[in-house]
Design an enzyme around this catalytic site. Sequence first.
Site, PDB file in Angstrom:
ATOM      1  N   ARG B 257      -7.825  -4.389   0.477  1.00 13.70           N
ATOM      2  CA  ARG B 257      -6.402  -4.713   0.624  1.00 13.70           C
ATOM      3  C   ARG B 257      -5.811  -3.807   1.694  1.00 13.70           C
ATOM      4  NH1 ARG B 257      -3.190  -2.711  -4.053  1.00 13.70           N
ATOM      5  NH2 ARG B 257      -2.463  -1.197  -2.518  1.00 13.70           N
ATOM      6  N   HIS B 261       0.349  -2.783  -2.196  1.00 12.44           N
ATOM      7  CA  HIS B 261       0.325  -3.883  -3.180  1.00 12.44           C
ATOM      8  C   HIS B 261       1.399  -4.929  -2.857  1.00 12.44           C
ATOM      9  CE1 HIS B 261       0.479  -6.055  -6.948  1.00 12.44           C
ATOM     10  NE2 HIS B 261       1.678  -5.595  -7.217  1.00 12.44           N
ATOM     11  N   TYR B 270      -1.495   7.100  -3.153  1.00 12.65           N
ATOM     12  CA  TYR B 270      -2.776   7.059  -3.886  1.00 12.65           C
ATOM     13  C   TYR B 270      -3.990   6.823  -3.001  1.00 12.65           C
ATOM     14  CZ  TYR B 270      -1.475   2.075  -3.768  1.00 12.65           C
ATOM     15  OH  TYR B 270      -1.083   0.821  -3.364  1.00 12.65           O
TER      16      TYR B 270
END
Lengths: 329, 341
Positions: B257, B261, B270
């Site tokens: 990805r 998100h 993160y």
Amino acid sequence: MQLPVLSYIEAVTQALDEEMSRDENVFVMGEDVGKRGGVFQATKGLYDKYGENRVIDTPLAESAIAGVGIGAAMYGMRPVAEMQFSDFMLPAANQIISEAAKTRYRSNNEWSVPMTIRAPFGGGVHGGLYHSQSMEAIFANVPGLKIVIPSTPYDVKGLLKASIRDNDPVIFFEHKRAYRLIKGEVPVDDYTIPLGTADVKRVGTDVTVITYGLMVHYAMQAADKLAAEGISTHILDLRTVYPLDKEAIIEAARKTGKVLLLTEDTKEGSVISEAAAIIAENCLFDLDAPIRRLAAPDAPAMPYAGPLEHAFMVKPEQVEKEIRNLAEF
Amino acid sequence: MIKARSGETLVKNRHQNLGLSDEVVLSMYENMLKARRVDERLWLLNRAGKIPFVVSCQGQESAQVGAAFGLNREKDYVAPYYRDFGFVFAWGMTIKEMMLNNFAKAEDPSSAGRQMPGHFSYRKLRMLSHSSPVTTQNPHAVGIALAAKIKGDDLVSFVDFGEGSSNQGDFHEAANFAAVHKLPVIFMCENNQYAISVGLKHQLACAHVSDRAIGYGMFGKSFDGNDPLAAYAAVKEAADRAHRGEGPTLLEANCYRLMPHTSDDNDMTYRTKEEVNEAKKHDGVLTFAAYLRSVGVLTEVREKEMEDQIRNEIDEATDYAENAPFADPDSVLRYVYEEKN
């Protein structure tokens, strides 16, 4: 001419059989519904008659039973999914509430879920905490769902056929104590009863009882006894507990001005509490006594041991007493 | 490895071996590019305050488009998930429809603006509607296959989801049901390595999502999710198995990805820039373009035409969608139940 007398569960089987024979898109799925004919025998004989392609024994997985049913319904089938006990429905709650109930709405009317979920519910069968519950309140504020709870074999057949033919998801709760206890006349011909309509089961002038399921019979018994004392009881059977038949509730409340709301579900947040709100909003000046609710105690569920179960379950004597108190108010 | 085109090409033509014409692979690339360019525009529109939310497809286009080409696009049923821009473009959704979806306008074919962006649905394309609690579409795809089996209809039901979703009960229940009844379902996991912030090793203890297939008694396979040809081959093979009555398949596309998100996420809390930059080197949109150039299929002229056409289409679609009306507020009460007449 006399009509055939069927038990409540025989009316379930007959409705399923007739709908399967009438429409090849109707099929049955669930745990043990095939060869075994269901743990209560509601699907007895259907496997032999329609074969394993239309009477499908599923893996033990309730979310899949509901979710696979939804997919089949989107394809154009009319699945009748059985939850073995309504207590076991909660793993499927997300599929029912987030998916089945919202599919038409969220797709702006493109997709729909014409599925019926049958689930035996209710207490008084030594079923303990997880085979006795009333689950209707959990699903009774979910627009998109319809919840049907019949009380008589006649209503079972007409309402189940109507549920199967309905183009939206219907939860059809069957009272398992009523399965063999309650018998009644059921026409052999094809008939349906419109969903969303309550039914006056007894006409009376002194006190109105609004209820559904097995409690309709408790109310009828109490009414018979009280008639000897000169108390006339009016009984409205909700039949569809969501969405409620508001007009019928208002009319029944106005009829006598004294209302007993009766359920075997736990009291707070129950379906009858919504009925109380409808009456409070619409019938203030028609009431001659405070609205009364008779329900199970607000404890988690019905215990297994006999005396504890008896203590938990609403009893016919309580119904009688509540009606008498209201009559005398 | 694909090497840059030089005097004599060292790159093998892989698509011919799969039976794919030059035009077909160019169409694959065009759909990947559409998804990428639309996604990039959505982020700009979001940062400019024009749309409230973006959920991104970047890094997963190759697997999505390859998968769609491996199915029968006239007949099969599909349940894509919210990142599947590449899939839905290859399946027939237009850029204009995608923009209407992202602007939540009345003409949005997925939900007329009722759902958040990316919650695709399109009945005329046999594309199921899905929700935000993930993996709920898996049992629906199984239900489509069950119904088709009952009716004797020969089709495949395809469902997409992320690797985080492969931990859900509905993943398990659907896979098991499909396998027990030998249904023609293709479960394709787009493993983008992250369930929002939680990385793969905190999501699964097995090496591959496809390892789970054996537990259901079904065929499982992982492939390079940056390679649309690998996705095409895997899905085609799974579809062939389904048509032969050999039941469901669990596929895993290994992707990355590339974006946070959603537009509400900060992925730098993160993971590192270095990690993302490393992944960008394997970006399928770039590597597939390089492959197509190296085999002489994608010329400079064609590439420019494609880019120009997509940009124009996005511009027009953006203007159209921005100016299109929202659904009437009174419509909030419509379609709760069937409306007779």
